[in-house]
Design a protein around this motif. Structure first.
Motif, PDB file in Angstrom:
ATOM      1  N   PRO A 176      -4.359  -5.004  -5.523  1.00 54.20           N
ATOM      2  CA  PRO A 176      -3.057  -5.697  -5.044  1.00 54.20           C
ATOM      3  C   PRO A 176      -3.230  -7.433  -5.117  1.00 54.20           C
ATOM      4  N   GLY A 177      -2.151  -8.449  -5.280  1.00 56.20           N
ATOM      5  CA  GLY A 177      -2.333  -9.192  -5.840  1.00 56.20           C
ATOM      6  C   GLY A 177      -3.214 -10.069  -5.152  1.00 56.20           C
ATOM      7  N   TRP A 178      -2.279 -11.353  -4.688  1.00 50.10           N
ATOM      8  CA  TRP A 178      -2.967 -12.449  -3.354  1.00 50.10           C
ATOM      9  C   TRP A 178      -2.414 -12.204  -2.120  1.00 50.10           C
ATOM     10  N   VAL A 179      -3.341 -11.662  -1.284  1.00 50.35           N
ATOM     11  CA  VAL A 179      -3.003 -11.689  -0.524  1.00 50.35           C
ATOM     12  C   VAL A 179      -3.689 -13.063   0.601  1.00 50.35           C
ATOM     13  N   ASP A 180      -3.015 -13.022   1.425  1.00 53.10           N
ATOM     14  CA  ASP A 180      -3.935 -14.594   2.558  1.00 53.10           C
ATOM     15  C   ASP A 180      -4.902 -13.846   3.282  1.00 53.10           C
ATOM     16  N   THR A 181      -5.918 -14.141   3.237  1.00 56.43           N
ATOM     17  CA  THR A 181      -6.710 -13.479   3.376  1.00 56.43           C
ATOM     18  C   THR A 181      -8.487 -14.626   3.752  1.00 56.43           C
ATOM     19  N   PRO A 182      -9.219 -14.617   4.871  1.00 57.23           N
ATOM     20  CA  PRO A 182     -10.110 -15.663   4.222  1.00 57.23           C
ATOM     21  C   PRO A 182     -10.961 -15.388   3.395  1.00 57.23           C
ATOM     22  N   VAL A 183     -11.063 -14.787   2.599  1.00 62.09           N
ATOM     23  CA  VAL A 183     -11.643 -14.406   0.866  1.00 62.09           C
ATOM     24  C   VAL A 183     -11.212 -16.358   0.415  1.00 62.09           C
ATOM     25  N   PRO A 211      -1.810  -9.328   5.083  1.00 62.83           N
ATOM     26  CA  PRO A 211      -2.880  -7.767   5.026  1.00 62.83           C
ATOM     27  C   PRO A 211      -2.444  -6.233   5.333  1.00 62.83           C
ATOM     28  N   GLU A 212      -1.323  -6.860   5.878  1.00 64.13           N
ATOM     29  CA  GLU A 212      -0.826  -5.917   6.153  1.00 64.13           C
ATOM     30  C   GLU A 212       0.301  -4.823   5.192  1.00 64.13           C
ATOM     31  N   ASP A 213       0.797  -5.575   4.180  1.00 63.75           N
ATOM     32  CA  ASP A 213       1.229  -5.006   2.995  1.00 63.75           C
ATOM     33  C   ASP A 213       0.393  -3.847   2.348  1.00 63.75           C
ATOM     34  N   ILE A 214      -1.067  -4.271   2.269  1.00 67.63           N
ATOM     35  CA  ILE A 214      -2.058  -3.819   1.624  1.00 67.63           C
ATOM     36  C   ILE A 214      -1.720  -2.248   2.768  1.00 67.63           C
ATOM     37  N   ALA A 215      -2.480  -2.944   4.533  1.00 66.31           N
ATOM     38  CA  ALA A 215      -2.172  -1.253   5.288  1.00 66.31           C
ATOM     39  C   ALA A 215      -1.618  -0.700   4.926  1.00 66.31           C
ATOM     40  N   HIS A 216      -0.583  -0.936   4.745  1.00 65.47           N
ATOM     41  CA  HIS A 216       0.905   0.455   4.812  1.00 65.47           C
ATOM     42  C   HIS A 216       1.022   1.245   3.605  1.00 65.47           C
ATOM     43  N   GLY A 229      -5.567  10.026  -8.312  1.00 69.14           N
ATOM     44  CA  GLY A 229      -6.690   9.138  -8.796  1.00 69.14           C
ATOM     45  C   GLY A 229      -5.177   8.249  -9.402  1.00 69.14           C
ATOM     46  N   THR A 230      -4.845   7.603  -8.823  1.00 67.80           N
ATOM     47  CA  THR A 230      -4.090   6.861  -9.145  1.00 67.80           C
ATOM     48  C   THR A 230      -4.287   5.359  -8.427  1.00 67.80           C
ATOM     49  N   ILE A 231      -3.905   4.136  -8.928  1.00 67.95           N
ATOM     50  CA  ILE A 231      -3.895   3.027  -8.975  1.00 67.95           C
ATOM     51  C   ILE A 231      -2.535   1.804  -8.700  1.00 67.95           C
ATOM     52  N   LEU A 232      -2.858   1.838  -7.807  1.00 62.00           N
ATOM     53  CA  LEU A 232      -1.404   1.818  -6.635  1.00 62.00           C
ATOM     54  C   LEU A 232      -1.545  -0.132  -7.143  1.00 62.00           C
ATOM     55  N   PRO A 233      -0.312  -0.390  -7.931  1.00 55.29           N
ATOM     56  CA  PRO A 233      -0.666  -1.995  -7.183  1.00 55.29           C
ATOM     57  C   PRO A 233       0.832  -2.238  -6.092  1.00 55.29           C
ATOM     58  N   VAL A 234      -0.267  -3.716  -5.280  1.00 53.57           N
ATOM     59  CA  VAL A 234       0.739  -3.683  -4.401  1.00 53.57           C
ATOM     60  C   VAL A 234       0.626  -5.481  -4.275  1.00 53.57           C
ATOM     61  N   ASP A 235       1.169  -5.379  -5.226  1.00 62.47           N
ATOM     62  CA  ASP A 235       1.202  -7.169  -5.795  1.00 62.47           C
ATOM     63  C   ASP A 235       2.353  -7.953  -5.894  1.00 62.47           C
ATOM     64  N   GLY A 236       3.393  -7.908  -5.255  1.00 63.15           N
ATOM     65  CA  GLY A 236       4.872  -9.023  -5.168  1.00 63.15           C
ATOM     66  C   GLY A 236       5.273  -9.148  -7.221  1.00 63.15           C
ATOM     67  N   GLY A 237       4.477  -7.619  -8.231  1.00 62.55           N
ATOM     68  CA  GLY A 237       5.443  -8.169  -8.790  1.00 62.55           C
ATOM     69  C   GLY A 237       4.212  -9.218  -9.964  1.00 62.55           C
ATOM     70  N   HIS A 238       3.543  -9.109  -9.637  1.00 66.05           N
ATOM     71  CA  HIS A 238       2.474 -10.513 -10.069  1.00 66.05           C
ATOM     72  C   HIS A 238       1.964  -9.854 -11.674  1.00 66.05           C
ATOM     73  N   ARG A 239       2.152  -8.644 -11.695  1.00 67.06           N
ATOM     74  CA  ARG A 239       2.094  -7.724 -13.138  1.00 67.06           C
ATOM     75  C   ARG A 239       2.775  -8.310 -14.481  1.00 67.06           C
ATOM     76  N   LEU A 240       3.788  -8.769 -13.697  1.00 67.48           N
ATOM     77  CA  LEU A 240       4.804  -8.982 -14.248  1.00 67.48           C
ATOM     78  C   LEU A 240       5.473 -10.437 -14.927  1.00 67.48           C
ATOM     79  N   VAL A 241       4.703 -11.080 -14.478  1.00 65.84           N
ATOM     80  CA  VAL A 241       5.120 -12.706 -14.367  1.00 65.84           C
ATOM     81  C   VAL A 241       3.186 -12.999 -15.201  1.00 65.84           C
TER      82      VAL A 241
END
Ligand SMILES: NC(=O)c1ccc[n+]([C@@H]2O[C@H](COP(=O)([O-])OP(=O)(O)OC[C@H]3O[C@@H](n4cnc5c(N)ncnc54)[C@H](OP(=O)(O)O)[C@@H]3O)[C@@H](O)[C@H]2O)c1
Length: 241
Positions: A176-183, A211-216, A229-241
């Protein structure tokens, strides 16, 4: 393969992304075991669910091998394991790195995942899956988050290894990228809204994660029979900026 009627264990299920996975799996008709260290937190999380009677709360600390063993004995045969647990995260500049705090991060995110794979491997459905959770810090570390970055990178490699070692069980890792959670109370406290607003401006998708983006994505990894064996980024494109 849909997870309807299947048994899904969500470790870290009492908060944030894990709680969203519990909701999504339950909505799909799965039987869900919600695992965390704190009984009160599990109870409060249950109260937020529409059909709490179909979710079983289980207390376990995944850094303790006896807890992990007891968890799988209590659950019996199961189909999918999703791990979002991370406790004892701490952030320090390099000059203040404390080895004990560093070891607690490693225990919580890496050793915990390893113990879950070890003990879960004997009772998981061979057509089932394990989904771990790493994070964008592996590629875009905060200057104070060196150990978190290292552990997330290690989780990528652990996933490759487990996908081979546990085959035909599928093993994948969400990043995940930055996700709005209590952490974020721990990471940034009162600065969180400002940091989120700045990040939203940078990200190609124009917002931080929910959190729902990650659950999906977790549902996809459980249900897609050709993904391992897959790394699945769910990060809104954070890796690119
Ligand atoms: N939120 C983000 O922006 C973000 C970004 C990248 C990666 N991540 C990663 O995504 C994952 C999920 O994060 P989140 O934001 O959803 O965190 P969260 O809201 O803080 O939830 C963490 C969950 O893990 C449980 N937990 C912690 N330590 C545990 C242990 N030793 N044994 C069993 N359960 C334990 C917690 O319950 P108890 O405290 O009661 O045990 C809680 O249910 C973490 O691995 C995090 O590092 C998060």
């Amino acid at each position: 393969m849909e997870i309807t009627g299947q048994k899904v264990i969500v470790v870290g299920g009492s908060s944030g992304m894990g709680l969203a996975v519990v909701r999504a799996a339950q909505a799909r008709g799965a039987h869900v075991m919600m695992v965390g260290r704190t009984e009160e937190k599990l109870k409060q999380a249950l109260e937020t669910l529409e059909t709490p009677e179909r979710v079983t709360p289980i207390t376990a600390d995944i850094t303790r091998e006896e807890d992990v063993r007891a968890l799988f004995e209590a659950v019996g045969p199961f189909d999918h394991l999703v791990v979002t647990a991370a406790g004892d995260l701490s952030y320090q500049p390099i000059k203040e790195v404390d080895p004990d705090k560093a070891r607690r991060i490693v225990d919580s995110k890496l050793i915990g995942a390893l113990l879950l794979a070890k003990h879960g491997s004997t009772s998981i459905n061979s057509k089932g899956s394990i989904t771990l959770t790493a994070g964008i810090a592996a590629q875009r570390p905060l200057p104070t988050g060196l150990v978190v970055a290292a552990v997330n990178g290690a989780l990528f490699s652990l996933t490759y290894g487990l996908a081979i070692a546990l085959a035909p069980v599928r093993v994948n890792v969400l990043s995940p990228g930055w996700v709005d959670t209590p952490v974020w109370d721990v990471i940034a406290g009162a600065n969180t809204p400002t940091m989120f607003a700045q990040m939203a401006q940078r990200l190609p998708v124009g917002r931080v994660g929910r959190p729902e983006d990650i659950a999906h994505a977790a549902l996809f990894l459980m249900e897609n029979e050709f993904t391992t064996g897959t790394i699945l980024p769910v990060d809104g494109g954070h890796r690119l900026v």
